[in-house]
Structure formats: C-alpha cells, structure tokens
Design a protein around this motif. Structure first.
Motif: not given
Lengths: 516, 370
Positions: A367, A370-372
């Motif tokens: 990640a 916060g973005r996987m």
C-alpha cells in the motif's frame, strides 16, 4: 483368537472424494488395535461406519463372524460397540453416575432410581478397576477422569468393542500412562479396543497391532512389537520422515525479549500470569511447556499487546513494549503464530492474498498513501504460496476452504515474511498431521539457526523437547523452573507441569477440573 | 472469463433468486385478488421505466435510499448494524437547511459544497456517537442508534421550531413549523438540463448518490482503510492480531455510515423537498436502506441495482394502482424478497458454523439423540 470385528472391502464415497477405498480391517478379541494415519486419511470415517454413523457405499461388516448391517449407533450399541469421542459428551453439571446412566436410566414405574444407578456405576467401575466417585460433578473432575467416565459409559451400555478417537490429545503425560494401564486392564477382561491416533509414540507403547491408512486406503497391518516409529511414519506419510532433530549446537546471543515480573489478568479478572520473568536470546528457542489453561494463552496475548498487562515489564530489542498496542508490538519486531488459527490467525472468509498481508497490509509495497496495490499483493501471495508449498487451487480462494495444515502454512508464511527478530509460536502444530508438523518444525529451527529468537508455547512435550534449547515450565501462571533441554527428561517435565512435586499432581488435577 | 462469471454469479445468485421469488409470490397475491398479474407487472415496469419522466420519478425515489443503502452497507461490512440512518438523515437535513439559510450570500457552487459537507459531517458525527459508545463502552449500536433516532427527531423539531424558524429570527413568536430552502441552495432539476424529463422531479442528487457509491466501493476494496474495516467486520480478533484497531475502525465505519445517510438527508432537502418540517415521525429512508444493503449484498455497487429495484417498486406501485391493483402488492414483493434473503443468510451462516466448528459435534448430537 477370534475376530470380533471384520470389515471387508469397505468403500465410502463422499461427493468428490473417496474417503475409504476397499478397506479390510479386523480386530481380534482382547487386543488393542491402532488405526494410524494422517488427518484426512479416513480413520474416523471408517470408525463412523463401524459405529453406524455413516453407511458404507459398499463392503460388509462382520461382528463375531456374523454379517451385520449397522444402520445407526443404536444398532452398534446393541452389537456391543461403544465409542469414546475426542470431545467428551458429558453433561457438565450432572454427576458421574447421572452421566453414565444417561439414555439408559434405571427406573421404577417411570421414576428415576438413582440408588440403582449409583450401584450399577459402582459395579462397573469395580469390575474394571476404574475408580470414580459416582457423586462427583463432571465440572469438578479432571480431564483424565472425565475420559474415564466416558469409557465407563460405554461399558455400562455393554460395550465389548471400544472405539477411542484421539484419546490422548487432552491428557498430561502421567494421565496418558494411566490410560494405557486402563486399556491393558480392559483387554484382560476380554474387551477389544480400537484406538484412532496419529501419535506414533502412543502407538508403540499401547497397541498390539497397527493398521496404517493413507489417503483412504490400507497401507498395511503390522504387529506393533515388530516395528519402529520410523517405519510407521514412513508408511503413514509415504516417504521418509526425520524424527531425530538435526538441531545444531548453537551459542545463544544477545537478549531479544526480556520479560520481567509480568502479571496478567484473564477476562474474568483473575490473575492468569503471575510474576513471570524470562529472557529469550538470539539464536535460541525457549519453550514454555505446561498443561493447557495454565496461563499460556494470557502470557502470549499480553506479550503481543492483545490484552492488557497488570504489572511488570516487557522489553523487545531494548525497547519497552509493555502494554503497547498490537501494531506497535509488531513493528518493534514480533512475529506471532497464534494458538487458534481460525479465531486469530486468519480471516476465513477472505482470500489467501488478503490473509497473506495481514499485519503489514498498510506498508509499501502493498500500500502507498493508503491505496492498496493489487498487483503487488497477488505477486507476494503467489510467491509465498509457492515458497511455503501451500496446497491450494489459487490464492484467490478463501482461507476457510483450505485444510488445517495448509492454513497453518499460510500463517507461517506470513509471519516468516516479516523476518522478525522475535517469533512467538503458540501451539504451532496443533491439529496438524505428521508432514505439516515436520514442515513447521524445520522452519522454526531454520529461524533459530538464522540467529532469531523464538518463543515456543506448546502442550506437546515431544515437540518441546525436540525443538527447545531451554524449557520453561508454567503451572498456574507461574514459571516453575527453566531447564536446559539437554538436561530435561520427560518425567521431570511432567512433574513440573503438575506443580513441581509429586504431591502437586493432585493439585494439577484440580486446576484442570476447573478449567475443563 | 468463465471463472469471473462463476464468481459473480455465486455472489448475486441469492438476491436474484430472492427477487424472482418475490415477484412470483406477488403474482400469486395479485391473482388471488382477482387481477391479472401480467397486466399488473406491465403497469409496474411501464410506469417506472418505460418513459423518460416515468424513469425520472424512479430516479428521485432511488436517490435517498441509495444513500441510506450505502450507509447500511458500510456498517454491515464492519460487522455493525446501523439502524440509525434515520436519525443521521434527520440531523443532516437540519444542518443542510441551517447552512443554506446562513450561507445564502455565498457563491452557489461553494454554498452547495458547504451544504453537502455539513450534511455529511452532521450525519457522520451522529453515527460517530454510536460508534464511540460501541468502541469505548461496548454499548450495542443497535440500541444506541435507535435511541439516537428519537433524540435526532425531537432535536430537529426543536431547532426547526425555535432557532431556525424565520419567524423567531424576525423577532416574532414561534408560529412556523417549517424552514424553506432558499432558491440559491437548490440542486438543479434534470428537466432544466434535459427537457424530456418533463413532469418528473428528478434532480442532480442522483449523480451525487452514484458517485458516492463508486467512492465507497473504492474505499472499501482498494484502500487500506477499507481492508481494515472489512477485516474487523469479518473477524475482529484476527484484525486485532494483525495490528488493526477494532475501536478505531468501529468509529470510522460508523462515521462513514452516518455521513452517507447524512449526505442523503442533505441532498433530499436541497434536491426535492426544499424544506424541513416539524415531524411526528421518522422519514423511513433509513429502514429502506437496510433492505437496499441486504439485497445489494452489502456491496456499494450492488446497492445501485438494489436501490433501483426498490425505486421501481415504489414508483411503479402508483401506476399499478391506476391499473386497479392494490399498491400494497409492492410491499408484499419487497417483504418476500427480504424474507428470502434474510432467511438464506441465516441458513448460510448456520451452515458455515456447523461446517467450520461443529462437524464433529453434529455427529455426536446424532449419537446422543438416541
């Protein structure tokens, strides 16, 4: 000797699998016959067929030479077959006598005759030398005694053939010895016993003959006195298994985990861990041995930040982690194989990919901001599945669809990937078969050899003695003593596990009764 | 491709079957009342889908329940049961009307953004109260959100009657019982953009709802925030073990859930109703939202077709009534759908449990029942 049970060409097909494939199995009067095999080899299915819980797809069963059709456990009991399940089926707040006669109560004109029940129980227990107090409540007695009550229950119903499913799983070493004596006595009375197990040591100590199952088929039937553990293991697994630990001598290094006078309360507010102190060093495995329910769970959960500590200090790599939250503890360098893989270790409804990042899911490369990153997550998952030999059709299936051994591999893979200075492994081989146990043991030793610290919590003395460099025995929340594995004997550990002195044994029984 | 299809089917199978059964049961009921089910269903679908204004009417019905459906969905995903979308919707509608009054002088686009933000935050905080109580005190969110619903209703009634009332602000006695949205704060009607929408009251709020659904999907399935919320929902103990705070995510999920319900309230006020009244009862959208989420499998994108279904039923019922069929039939249909879904979820849960834990016990029970 006459054959009391003869199962011929038994086949049981479940949708998608053949659980029993043309199995021939027989039991002679007065013998202890072990059914040995890994989890899923078909032992329990075969016994459930004998006990009338399953109907075989094909094949015949002969009891005392007469062909019988066993449609239900009622039929089985009528034929003198009794079964003691792995998990006891006793009513906790009934007395021993009440439990034994349950389902077959002596009564006069519809009114329960407790005096007759007690007399009947005393009669059975005298006849077979199984001393129990008919008026004790099940919740007050130890696990070993509860098992005795289960056996008595079967005998009371007139069992001539006793099936026991994994009877030793819940017992202390001394209780296992007692059970062995009981079973020998029963065979002297002409009873025949079928033991289901996957523990080789017990096979060798307790049985007359052994039938080995692998993947639903009989590999062979041997006279136990003519065989060895290595031979049995090879038949069971289908390849050579090493039992001698190839543990090399190793000098332990710096202290990694330092626990100082730690006290922890359990969820009822009772002190479960009392003033516990120990160190785990680089390149060593420290094992915590003890009977289940002596504070191991609370100790591990407190060390990993899952429950609060009452007092004391825990230091990891020199930094104080007392009472810190789990994420801080993980980031400080802890890997953790939890004792309950279904409750803690895995999210059963999630995919393997998602499970394989739990605990570091928020970190790069999985990640960023916060973005996987699904591509990285899948790559990582596939790599671990391959490296740790997780048997699965793909990484996108749910963790719940795997077998226990493969689920454990998923957890081991995930925790090893962290490459933590400290690994806390709590009952890492519980419920696993020989092959998977060997795998986990090998990995734990590798970790130690690569100079990491390992805290092993185990209820299996064999495992403790095989892996540990030092052994700490826990009893009623206290560390009774810490010994070098090289100096430890099973007898000595067994006594320590019961409180440290031969008198302590009764005390141990009482504690177990409380927790059972 | 085939694998993908199998997967999608395995997920949507249950709602699809439930819907089919719902309509079949409805058909039986229509036939029992002496009407022709085919005529009724043609009226239902023609009325709600076949013309642009008719579809527009369906769209404005969808708007609030899509918001509350999303609110319920995200709470379900975190293992919470937010029954408080009602109250969150109400407090947000009051917040929206207050901002629209006091911010009348602002540029329109800025004002609209402010209203929506205020609605989201008001609903979010209202939901957050329940989240906080759950996380810190272990108070069941079902109880606390139901109680908060009524607190929200009477608080809103008070605010509308006294502090926000135009009369009171003009120095008069509190006579009015509604506050009206000023012209500048209203959302655009679709018919102002596409005249074909004709008589329908559809407004641009539907796009805000659709965008919210997509954003929620992204958050839930593509970000660490969503991973953590879902993990807590599926297995809180494993989440804690993985360093995921149950308390934090409970509060966050309740905030997001309340925020979505609140956004729904704000959009409804400035898009359709144009006023907030004193009211003796809760608006009911929150409860429909629970149904939307259940049929939508608690998936933000699944909530879209699900809200469409409920929108069709609600809008089409009027058309059915015109064709002489009692409109209550649609309530029967949605009721049956829910019974099927809830029932099969219970069966599935029980089945999973038995499989996972009690395989052995099931066997033993069989033996003990002798």
């Amino acid at each position: 000797m006459s054959r009391v049970v003869e199962m011929k060409q038994i086949t049981k097909v479940f949708p998608g699998t053949v659980a029993n494939d043309h199995i021939d199995f027989d039991v002679e009067r007065g013998e202890i016959h072990v059914l040995l095999g890994e989890n899923g080899a078909g032992k329990t299915t075969l016994m459930n067929i004998l006990y009338g819980l399953y109907k075989p797809t094909s094949g015949d069963i002969y009891i005392d030479g007469v062909k019988e059709e066993i449609r239900s456990p009622n039929d089985a009991i009528a034929l003198g077959i009794g079964m003691v399940h792995q998990h006891f089926m006793l009513v906790e707040n009934f007395t021993v006598a009440e439990n034994i006669v349950l389902g077959n109560e002596p009564s006069t004109r519809g009114i329960l005759d407790m005096e007759a029940a007690r007399a009947a129980v005393r009669d059975v227990s005298d006849r077979f030398g199984l001393a129990v107090d008919p008026d004790a409540r099940i919740e007050d007695i130890s696990v070993g005694l509860a098992q005795r009550v289960e056996i008595l229950k079967a005998l009371y119903r007139g069992a001539e053939i006793l099936i026991m499913d994994e009877p030793t799983a819940v017992l202390t070493p001394q209780e296992i010895d007692d059970l062995g004596t009981i079973l020998k006595n029963l065979t002297r009375e002409g009873k025949s016993i079928i033991l289901i197990t996957h523990k080789l040591k017990e096979v060798l100590e307790m049985s007359d003959r052994t039938t080995i199952l692998r993947r639903g088929a009989v590999v062979g039937t041997v006279r136990t006195s003519d065989t060895t553990a290595d031979e049995l293991a090879e038949m069971m697994v289908g390849r050579q298994v090493s039992f001698s630990s190839d543990k090399q001598e190793k000098q332990a290094g710096n202290v990694i985990l330092h626990v100082d006078k730690l006290t922890v309360k359990d969820h009822r507010g009772i002190e479960a861990v009392r003033q516990v102190s120990f160190d785990v060093r680089e390149g060593e495995i420290l094992a915590i041995a003890g009977v289940d329910g002596n504070g191991q769970k609370e100790l591990v959960e407190a060390l990993t930040g899952l429950i609060a500590t009452e007092s004391g200090r825990v230091t990891l790599c020199g930094c104080d982690i007392t009472g810190k939250d789990p994420r801080t503890v993980i980031e400080a360098g802890t890997g953790h194989i939890p004792e309950d893989r279904h409750k803690r270790g895995l999210v059963l409804q999630s995919s393997l990919f998602e499970n394989l990042i739990l605990g570091y899911h928020y970190k790069p490369p999985f990640a960023k901001h916060g973005r996987m990153d699904p591509v990285k997550i899948v790559e990582h998952g596939n790599r671990l599945i391959e490296e740790f030999d997780v048997r699965t059709p793909s990484g996108s299936v749910t963790a719940g669809s795997l077998s226990g051994g493969n689920q454990q591999k998923v957890i081991v893979a995930r925790e090893f990937y962290k490459d933590p200075p400290l690994l806390i492994a709590s009952q890492p081989t519980r419920g696993l078969d020989v092959g998977a146990i060997e795998f986990v043991h090998k990995r734990l030793l590798e970790l130690r050899d690569s100079n990491k610290a390992v805290l092993l919590v185990s209820l299996e003395l064999d495992e403790v003695m095989k892996l540990a460099d030092r052994i700490a025995v826990i009893y009623q929340g206290r560390i009774v003593g810490i010994v070098d594995a090289a100096d430890a004997t099973e007898r000595m550990l067994g006594l320590m596990m019961a409180g440290g002195s031969p008198e302590g044994r009764t005390a141990a029984d009482r504690t177990e009764g409380e927790s059972a | 491709m085939k694998e993908k299809f199998t997967y999608v089917w395995s997920v949507i199978r249950l709602p699809v079957i439930a819907v089919v059964f719902g309509f079949l049961t409805g058909a039986v009921c229509i036939a029992v009342t002496g009407n022709n089910p085919v005529v009724a269903y043609i009226a239902l679908f023609r009325g709600s889908l076949a013309s642009i204004p008719g579809f527009g009417e369906t769209m404005y019905k969808i708007t609030p329940i899509l918001f509350t459906g999303l609110a319920a969905a995200i709470s379900f995903r975190c293992g919470l049961f937010n029954i408080g979308a009602e109250g969150q919707y109400v407090v947000a509608s009051v917040a929206a009307i207050a901002i629209s009054w006091f911010g009348q002088g602002l540029p329109r686009i800025f004002l609209l953004a402010l209203i929506l933000t205020a609605g989201f935050c008001a609903g979010g905080l209202w939901g957050g109260i329940a989240g906080f109580l759950k996380a810190k005190r272990g108070i069941n969110e079902v109880i606390s959100t139901i109680m908060l619903n009524w607190i929200a209703l009477y608080l809103a009634n008070y605010l509308v009657r006294i502090p926000l009332s135009p009369n009171v602000r003009a120095g008069l006695s509190p006579a009015g019982h509604s506050v009206v949205v000023p012209e500048v704060a209203k959302l655009t009607k679709l018919k102002a953009i596409v005249p074909a929408f004709g008589y329908s009251s559809a407004h641009t709020g539907i796009f805000i709802a659709l965008i919210s659904a997509v954003v929620m999907w992204y958050i839930l399935f593509k970000t660490t925030v969503g991973y953590e919320i879902r993990t807590v929902g599926l297995n809180a103990q494993a989440a804690e073990y993985g360093g995921i705070s149950k308390a934090k995510n409970t509060m966050l999920a309740m905030f997001l859930s309340g925020g979505l319900a609140g956004l729904g309230g704000a959009v409804q006020i400035i898009g359709l109703v144009y006023m907030v009244n004193q009211s003796p009862m809760l608006p009911g959208y929150g409860f429909t939202g629970l149904s939307v989420a259940l049929v939508g499998n608690s998936h933000p994108l699944g909530c879209i077709p699900s809200a469409l279904l409920f929108g069709i039923l609600e809008n089409g019922s009027r058309q059915m009534q015109l064709a002489g069929i009692p409109s209550e039939i649609t309530s029967i249909i949605s009721g049956v759908i829910l019974v099927f879904i809830a029932g099969s979820l219970v069966i599935k849960l029980a089945g999973d449990r038995i499989k996972a834990k009690w395989g052995k016990r099931a066997m033993r029970t069989e033996q003990e029942g002798l």
